[in-house]
Every structure is written in structure tokens, then in C-alpha cells.
Motif scaffolding. Structure first.
Motif, PDB file in Angstrom:
ATOM      1  N   ILE A  38      -0.265  -1.821 -11.496  1.00 35.47           N
ATOM      2  CA  ILE A  38      -0.890  -0.653 -10.859  1.00 35.47           C
ATOM      3  C   ILE A  38      -2.345  -0.971 -10.518  1.00 35.47           C
ATOM      4  CG2 ILE A  38      -1.671   1.715 -11.280  1.00 35.47           C
ATOM      5  CD1 ILE A  38       1.255   1.533 -10.626  1.00 35.47           C
ATOM      6  N   HIS A  39      -2.996  -1.727 -11.380  1.00 36.04           N
ATOM      7  CA  HIS A  39      -4.393  -2.087 -11.126  1.00 36.04           C
ATOM      8  C   HIS A  39      -4.508  -2.888  -9.824  1.00 36.04           C
ATOM      9  CE1 HIS A  39      -8.567  -2.988 -11.975  1.00 36.04           C
ATOM     10  NE2 HIS A  39      -8.314  -4.264 -11.752  1.00 36.04           N
ATOM     11  N   GLU A  40      -3.585  -3.805  -9.600  1.00 35.06           N
ATOM     12  CA  GLU A  40      -3.612  -4.599  -8.368  1.00 35.06           C
ATOM     13  C   GLU A  40      -3.293  -3.752  -7.135  1.00 35.06           C
ATOM     14  OE1 GLU A  40      -2.170  -9.029  -9.044  1.00 35.06           O
ATOM     15  OE2 GLU A  40      -0.809  -7.586 -10.012  1.00 35.06           O
ATOM     16  N   LEU A  41      -2.523  -2.685  -7.329  1.00 27.71           N
ATOM     17  CA  LEU A  41      -2.102  -1.837  -6.208  1.00 27.71           C
ATOM     18  C   LEU A  41      -3.051  -0.667  -5.939  1.00 27.71           C
ATOM     19  CD1 LEU A  41       1.726  -1.623  -6.931  1.00 27.71           C
ATOM     20  CD2 LEU A  41       0.581  -3.013  -5.207  1.00 27.71           C
ATOM     21  N   ARG A  42      -4.182  -0.613  -6.616  1.00 29.23           N
ATOM     22  CA  ARG A  42      -5.050   0.565  -6.501  1.00 29.23           C
ATOM     23  C   ARG A  42      -5.517   0.829  -5.071  1.00 29.23           C
ATOM     24  NH1 ARG A  42      -8.013  -3.425  -8.907  1.00 29.23           N
ATOM     25  NH2 ARG A  42     -10.034  -3.906  -8.021  1.00 29.23           N
ATOM     26  N   TRP A  43      -5.793  -0.214  -4.281  1.00 26.21           N
ATOM     27  CA  TRP A  43      -6.264  -0.009  -2.906  1.00 26.21           C
ATOM     28  C   TRP A  43      -5.120   0.443  -2.001  1.00 26.21           C
ATOM     29  CZ3 TRP A  43     -11.035   0.795  -3.138  1.00 26.21           C
ATOM     30  CH2 TRP A  43     -11.849   0.086  -4.012  1.00 26.21           C
ATOM     31  N   VAL A  44      -3.936  -0.040  -2.282  1.00 25.53           N
ATOM     32  CA  VAL A  44      -2.761   0.393  -1.519  1.00 25.53           C
ATOM     33  C   VAL A  44      -2.472   1.865  -1.806  1.00 25.53           C
ATOM     34  CG1 VAL A  44      -0.271   0.039  -1.223  1.00 25.53           C
ATOM     35  CG2 VAL A  44      -1.799  -1.939  -1.413  1.00 25.53           C
ATOM     36  N   ILE A  45      -2.580   2.247  -3.071  1.00 27.92           N
ATOM     37  CA  ILE A  45      -2.354   3.649  -3.448  1.00 27.92           C
ATOM     38  C   ILE A  45      -3.425   4.540  -2.825  1.00 27.92           C
ATOM     39  CG2 ILE A  45      -2.312   5.241  -5.405  1.00 27.92           C
ATOM     40  CD1 ILE A  45      -1.053   2.873  -7.017  1.00 27.92           C
ATOM     41  N   LEU A  46      -4.665   4.089  -2.854  1.00 25.61           N
ATOM     42  CA  LEU A  46      -5.748   4.848  -2.215  1.00 25.61           C
ATOM     43  C   LEU A  46      -5.499   4.988  -0.713  1.00 25.61           C
ATOM     44  CD1 LEU A  46      -8.543   6.203  -2.552  1.00 25.61           C
ATOM     45  CD2 LEU A  46      -9.546   3.972  -2.019  1.00 25.61           C
ATOM     46  N   ASP A  47      -5.063   3.921  -0.078  1.00 30.47           N
ATOM     47  CA  ASP A  47      -4.734   3.974   1.356  1.00 30.47           C
ATOM     48  C   ASP A  47      -3.606   4.964   1.627  1.00 30.47           C
ATOM     49  OD1 ASP A  47      -6.653   2.117   1.978  1.00 30.47           O
ATOM     50  OD2 ASP A  47      -5.256   0.440   2.160  1.00 30.47           O
ATOM     51  N   MET A 113       3.178  -1.736   4.450  1.00 27.74           N
ATOM     52  CA  MET A 113       2.055  -1.948   3.536  1.00 27.74           C
ATOM     53  C   MET A 113       2.549  -2.155   2.104  1.00 27.74           C
ATOM     54  SD  MET A 113      -1.351   0.357   2.801  1.00 27.74           S
ATOM     55  CE  MET A 113      -0.473   1.744   2.103  1.00 27.74           C
ATOM     56  N   TYR A 114       3.515  -1.354   1.663  1.00 31.32           N
ATOM     57  CA  TYR A 114       4.023  -1.517   0.298  1.00 31.32           C
ATOM     58  C   TYR A 114       4.817  -2.806   0.148  1.00 31.32           C
ATOM     59  CZ  TYR A 114       2.225   2.646  -1.846  1.00 31.32           C
ATOM     60  OH  TYR A 114       1.372   3.565  -2.389  1.00 31.32           O
ATOM     61  N   MET A 115       5.553  -3.205   1.175  1.00 26.14           N
ATOM     62  CA  MET A 115       6.247  -4.502   1.086  1.00 26.14           C
ATOM     63  C   MET A 115       5.235  -5.634   0.979  1.00 26.14           C
ATOM     64  SD  MET A 115       9.601  -4.369   3.499  1.00 26.14           S
ATOM     65  CE  MET A 115       9.938  -6.092   3.220  1.00 26.14           C
ATOM     66  N   TYR A 116       4.184  -5.570   1.798  1.00 21.66           N
ATOM     67  CA  TYR A 116       3.176  -6.626   1.763  1.00 21.66           C
ATOM     68  C   TYR A 116       2.382  -6.582   0.451  1.00 21.66           C
ATOM     69  CZ  TYR A 116      -0.125 -10.029   3.598  1.00 21.66           C
ATOM     70  OH  TYR A 116      -0.877 -11.156   3.787  1.00 21.66           O
ATOM     71  N   ALA A 124      -3.174  -6.221   1.520  1.00 20.97           N
ATOM     72  CA  ALA A 124      -2.428  -5.059   2.013  1.00 20.97           C
ATOM     73  C   ALA A 124      -3.323  -3.823   2.011  1.00 20.97           C
ATOM     74  CB  ALA A 124      -1.193  -4.821   1.148  1.00 20.97           C
ATOM     75  N   GLY A 125      -4.169  -3.692   1.004  1.00 19.09           N
ATOM     76  CA  GLY A 125      -5.119  -2.580   0.955  1.00 19.09           C
ATOM     77  C   GLY A 125      -6.144  -2.651   2.073  1.00 19.09           C
TER      78      GLY A 125
END
Length: 185
Positions: A38-47, A113-116, A124-125
Motif C-alpha cells: 500500500i505504501h508503494e501504491l500511495r500515489w496511485v491511490i491519490l491519483d 494505471m492500476y495494471m502498471y 504509474a502515479g
């Protein structure tokens, strides 16, 4: 002999995917398609939240424009339009197409974006943030005058298509191990 209008888009789109596949072969070398934290995906989640917020603003803007400029809502009553109808049709078309374009592109954007993000979450973010800025630019470059969109509309749409297509192609190539392997030491 005129070119077949059905064949040219297919050939053009295929060539774009081939170019992206070649680029992904080299740029995604050594990457692996794997779940991230989740920490690595934080920018994707924010996007994701930012994109949904922008989409909500566009839909709200469309509703306000329909209320202010819409012809249908004024037929049943004798009310005067809320805003004088100076170029009302162009402004209404801008609001409707902006919300429509966002609705058309949002699922493709989120999926790619989520696949990338399974390949390169930070990049991706970044791509997602660029895409959101281009979403926000859409109503400004669409234009409000005349029956056709503004000539600068492609500055918002084409880069978004390219980002989505690259993220999707790179993700699929990485998923099926079609990228260049790096030497293991």
C-alpha cells in the motif's frame, strides 16, 4: 484510389502498439508484474481519488450548465434562463462533452494505471498525475464557439491515449515476461 477509411485507423493503432511494445521491451527490462505494498501504491491511490473528484466536478458542472442553459428544463415553465443565452449552446456542449469524455476515458485510465502500478507504482502515479492535469485542461481546450471543438483539443486527448496505451502494453508485456531480462548476478 482513396484509402479505405476502415483500414487506416486499424493500421495506425496497430503501429502505435508495436512502437510501445518495442519501447516497453527496453524500458521495462528487469521489471516484474507483482503485487505492491500500500505504501508503494500511495500515489496511485491519490491519483484515483483526484480523478474521481475531477470527474465529480465535471458532472456537477454539466448539471449546472443544463440548468442554466438547457432548453428542455425551460419548456415546462415560463422562467427566464438563469444566465443570458450568449453562446449558451457552445457552453452547454462544452460542459456535456467534458463530462462525457471523462466518463469514457476514466475506466480505461484507472485500469491501465492500476495494471502498471503492479510493474512500476511510482511511475504509474506520475503518469496518473499527468493524465489528471490533461483531464482538467480538456474543457479549456474544447472551446465554446462554433459547432466544432477547438483546434487545441488534441493537446488534451492524444497524450492521455498514449499514456493509457503505454501503461497497458508495458503491463501486459511484463506480465507475460516479454520484456528484456536482466542478467542476474
Amino acid at each position: 484510389m482513396a484509402p479505405n477509411p476502415d483500414v487506416f485507423p486499424l493500421l495506425f493503432q496497430t503501429s502505435v502498439y508495436v512502437v510501445f511494445a518495442i519501447v516497453a521491451y527496453f524500458t521495462e527490462s528487469g521489471q516484474e508484474f507483482a503485487p505492491k505494498s500500500i505504501h508503494e501504491l500511495r500515489w496511485v491511490i491519490l491519483d484515483t481519488f483526484a480523478a474521481l473528484y475531477v470527474y465529480g466536478v465535471f458532472r456537477f458542472r454539466e448539471g449546472i450548465a443544463n440548468q442554466a442553459y438547457g432548453i428542455e428544463s425551460k419548456k415546462e415553465t415560463n422562467e427566464e434562463p438563469l444566465i443570458p443565452p450568449a453562446n449558451a449552446a457552445g457552453k452547454l456542449r462544452n460542459a456535456v462533452r467534458t463530462a462525457g469524455n471523462a466518463l469514457e476515458q476514466l475506466p480505461i485510465f484507472l485500469i491501465s494505471m492500476y495494471m502498471y502500478a503492479f510493474v512500476r507504482p511510482f511511475l504509474a502515479g506520475i503518469f496518473g498525475a499527468i493524465e489528471i492535469v490533461l483531464y482538467i485542461a480538456y474543457p479549456f481546450v474544447f472551446g465554446c464557439f462554433g459547432k466544432k471543438p477547438g483546434p487545441l483539443l488534441q493537446l488534451s486527448t492524444i497524450p492521455r491515449y498514449m499514456l493509457n496505451e503505454y501503461m497497458m502494453v508495458a503491463s501486459i508485456m511484463t506480465l507475460f515476461d516479454l520484456v528484456r531480462a536482466t542478467e542476474k548476478v
